[in-house]
Motif scaffolding. Structure first.
Motif, PDB file in Angstrom:
ATOM      1  N   ASP A 254      74.923  -3.739 -21.781  1.00 34.24           N
ATOM      2  CA  ASP A 254      73.571  -4.034 -21.287  1.00 34.24           C
ATOM      3  C   ASP A 254      72.517  -3.233 -22.045  1.00 34.24           C
ATOM      4  N   ALA A 255      72.878  -2.007 -22.440  1.00 32.45           N
ATOM      5  CA  ALA A 255      71.933  -1.143 -23.154  1.00 32.45           C
ATOM      6  C   ALA A 255      71.917  -1.395 -24.661  1.00 32.45           C
ATOM      7  N   GLY A 256      72.753  -2.309 -25.132  1.00 38.37           N
ATOM      8  CA  GLY A 256      72.823  -2.569 -26.567  1.00 38.37           C
ATOM      9  C   GLY A 256      73.498  -1.461 -27.348  1.00 38.37           C
ATOM     10  N   LEU A 257      74.430  -0.747 -26.684  1.00 38.30           N
ATOM     11  CA  LEU A 257      75.052   0.424 -27.296  1.00 38.30           C
ATOM     12  C   LEU A 257      76.559   0.260 -27.473  1.00 38.30           C
ATOM     13  N   THR A 258      77.046  -0.960 -27.424  1.00 36.76           N
ATOM     14  CA  THR A 258      78.483  -1.177 -27.581  1.00 36.76           C
ATOM     15  C   THR A 258      78.996  -0.622 -28.902  1.00 36.76           C
ATOM     16  N   ALA A 259      78.162  -0.625 -29.930  1.00 37.84           N
ATOM     17  CA  ALA A 259      78.605  -0.178 -31.254  1.00 37.84           C
ATOM     18  C   ALA A 259      78.991   1.299 -31.279  1.00 37.84           C
ATOM     19  N   VAL A 260      78.470   2.113 -30.366  1.00 37.76           N
ATOM     20  CA  VAL A 260      78.797   3.544 -30.379  1.00 37.76           C
ATOM     21  C   VAL A 260      79.917   3.887 -29.397  1.00 37.76           C
ATOM     22  N   LEU A 261      80.259   2.970 -28.511  1.00 39.68           N
ATOM     23  CA  LEU A 261      81.239   3.248 -27.468  1.00 39.68           C
ATOM     24  C   LEU A 261      82.653   3.153 -28.028  1.00 39.68           C
ATOM     25  N   ARG A 262      83.459   4.165 -27.726  1.00 40.98           N
ATOM     26  CA  ARG A 262      84.860   4.169 -28.132  1.00 40.98           C
ATOM     27  C   ARG A 262      85.718   4.353 -26.876  1.00 40.98           C
ATOM     28  N   VAL A 263      86.456   3.327 -26.523  1.00 42.21           N
ATOM     29  CA  VAL A 263      87.338   3.378 -25.364  1.00 42.21           C
ATOM     30  C   VAL A 263      88.700   2.840 -25.781  1.00 42.21           C
ATOM     31  N   ALA A 264      89.752   3.523 -25.380  1.00 44.33           N
ATOM     32  CA  ALA A 264      91.109   3.077 -25.682  1.00 44.33           C
ATOM     33  C   ALA A 264      92.008   3.470 -24.525  1.00 44.33           C
TER      34      ALA A 264
END
Length: 267
Positions: A247-257
């Protein structure tokens, strides 16, 4: 679960569940907020999942960081034994008094230097954290809930890594970003932890929307959420975090595994 030692990485992190992270940086193995007990009750808290990697697999740790020793979801029985057997433990000033050797206490903005195997240095700087709503009741020592610190890891040739600890305050994140610009990776305790009867059950750690806001303020190209599952008092999980960052347009910085999976600390 395998008892094979977790292989060393050059510059990476893995979240083991709850707040517990293993950070391999500058030739050092660092474990933050160790929680290695199996599922079960811990006073008024309930652990729902054990760690992805056991304490036996991390026998070669060089440094343990404990944001606070007061709550079992950040420092349980096996985690305490693990930390006290480590060569060095950095925590709050009050925590160091309670735990004794090898604990060293750091107040906010104090730093401790650790020698690296390559001859360089790792600087660990304690940074402030507010473990509840900012209008909560402050104690005589100036803390909400209890004394908590986050940590910033830095050194020549290394990425600068921020570990938030249990912080619910965007104001505090803004202060840290202003005083320590150029953070390369941020590990944010999210999960919107809520405790019945405390602070009108408002979150005592970042909720998903505020975690995304914190990432925007910090501007780090890598953001890794932690402390959002494994305990019953978390109210927002991985799906909510991913949605908030999108929603914030920040998916590119998120790292989840999946827990126990290595993630690089540099983008």
């Amino acid at each position: 679960m395998s008892t094979t030692s977790l292989s060393r990485q050059e510059c990476a992190i893995t979240i083991l569940g709850g707040p517990t992270a293993v950070i391999d940086l500058g030739g050092l193995r660092i474990v933050s907020d160790p929680t290695f007990d199996g599922p079960g009750p811990h006073g008024y808290l309930t652990k729902t999942e054990g760690p992805a990697v056991t304490d036996d697999q991390l026998a070669d740790v060089d440094l343990v960081l404990v944001s606070h020793d007061n709550h079992a979801d950040n420092f349980d029985g096996r985690g305490r034994a693990f930390a006290l057997a480590a060569p060095l433990l950095l925590t709050t000033t009050g925590g160091a008094e309670r735990l004794g050797s090898p604990a060293i206490g750091l107040a906010a903005w104090q730093a401790h230097t650790v020698q690296r195997p390559d001859g360089g240095e790792l600087t660990v700087t304690a940074v402030p954290a507010v473990h509840g709503p900012e209008d909560g009741e402050w104690d005589l020592d100036g803390n909400i809930n209890c004394q908590v610190v986050g940590f910033v890891l830095s050194g020549g040739g290394l990425p600068t890594v921020y570990l938030s600890g249990d912080n619910a305050s965007i104001r505090t994140v803004t202060e840290i970003a202003g005083r320590i610009p150029g953070i390369d990776a941020a590990v944010l305790h999210a999960g919107a932890a809520r405790i019945p009867g405390k602070f009108r059950e408002r979150a005592v750690s970042l909720d998903s929307i505020r975690a995304a806001a914190a990432a925007a303020i910090l501007g780090a190209p890598v953001t890794i959420p932690a402390h959002y599952d494994g305990w019953a008092h978390f109210t927002e999980g991985r799906d909510a975090i991913e949605r908030a960052f999108d929603d914030a347009g920040l998916t590119a910085v998120l790292r989840v595994a999946d827990h126990g999976t290595w993630l690089p600390l540099v983008s």
